[in-house]
Write an enzyme that holds these catalytic residues in place. Structure first.
Site, PDB file in Angstrom:
ATOM      1  N   CYS A  31      45.048  35.893  44.800  1.00  0.00           N
ATOM      2  CA  CYS A  31      43.484  35.458  43.745  1.00  0.00           C
ATOM      3  C   CYS A  31      44.480  35.413  42.619  1.00  0.00           C
ATOM      4  CB  CYS A  31      42.714  36.627  44.307  1.00  0.00           C
ATOM      5  SG  CYS A  31      41.317  36.495  42.965  1.00  0.00           S
ATOM      6  N   CYS A  34      42.235  37.612  40.502  1.00  0.00           N
ATOM      7  CA  CYS A  34      42.290  39.498  40.797  1.00  0.00           C
ATOM      8  C   CYS A  34      43.823  40.033  39.426  1.00  0.00           C
ATOM      9  CB  CYS A  34      42.484  39.725  41.863  1.00  0.00           C
ATOM     10  SG  CYS A  34      42.009  39.458  43.315  1.00  0.00           S
TER      11      CYS A  34
END
Length: 106
Positions: A31, A34
């Site tokens: 991600c 993230c």
């Protein structure tokens, strides 16, 4: 201190079974968001230290926990108090947004 890595066992013992409040990032290594928020999340772990457990939970390895807490988008941050989720923020884009979220609960 940076955020701790959680798995199913440590999530149960360090988040659900403790009185200490916890901020858990449901994340995935693939991600982009993230990875972008990671340094800010680690900074929060350094600042809040002993007053708040700050942990990361990889949803690829713990999909049952992502399902249990209805995490559909990563990163999703859940605030736990007395082992229960009491707050949620999805895809915060700055440390300031995480700090503002935490002010509601700390």
């Amino acid at each position: 201190m940076s955020a701790i890595q959680l798995n199913a066992d440590t999530f149960r013992t360090q988040v659900l079974e403790q009185k200490q409040p916890a901020l858990v990032e449901f994340m995935a290594p693939w991600c982009v968001y993230c990875r972008r928020i990671g340094p800010a999340f680690d900074k929060i772990a350094q600042e809040k230290g002993p007053d708040l457990l700050v942990g990361k939970l990889d949803i690829d390895y713990q999909p049952q926990l992502a399902d249990r807490y209805q995490v559909e988008v990563v990163p999703t941050l859940l605030f736990f108090k007395d082992g229960e989720p009491v707050g949620r923020i999805v895809a915060p884009d700055s440390k300031a947004k995480i700090d503002a979220f935490l002010e509601q609960y700390l």
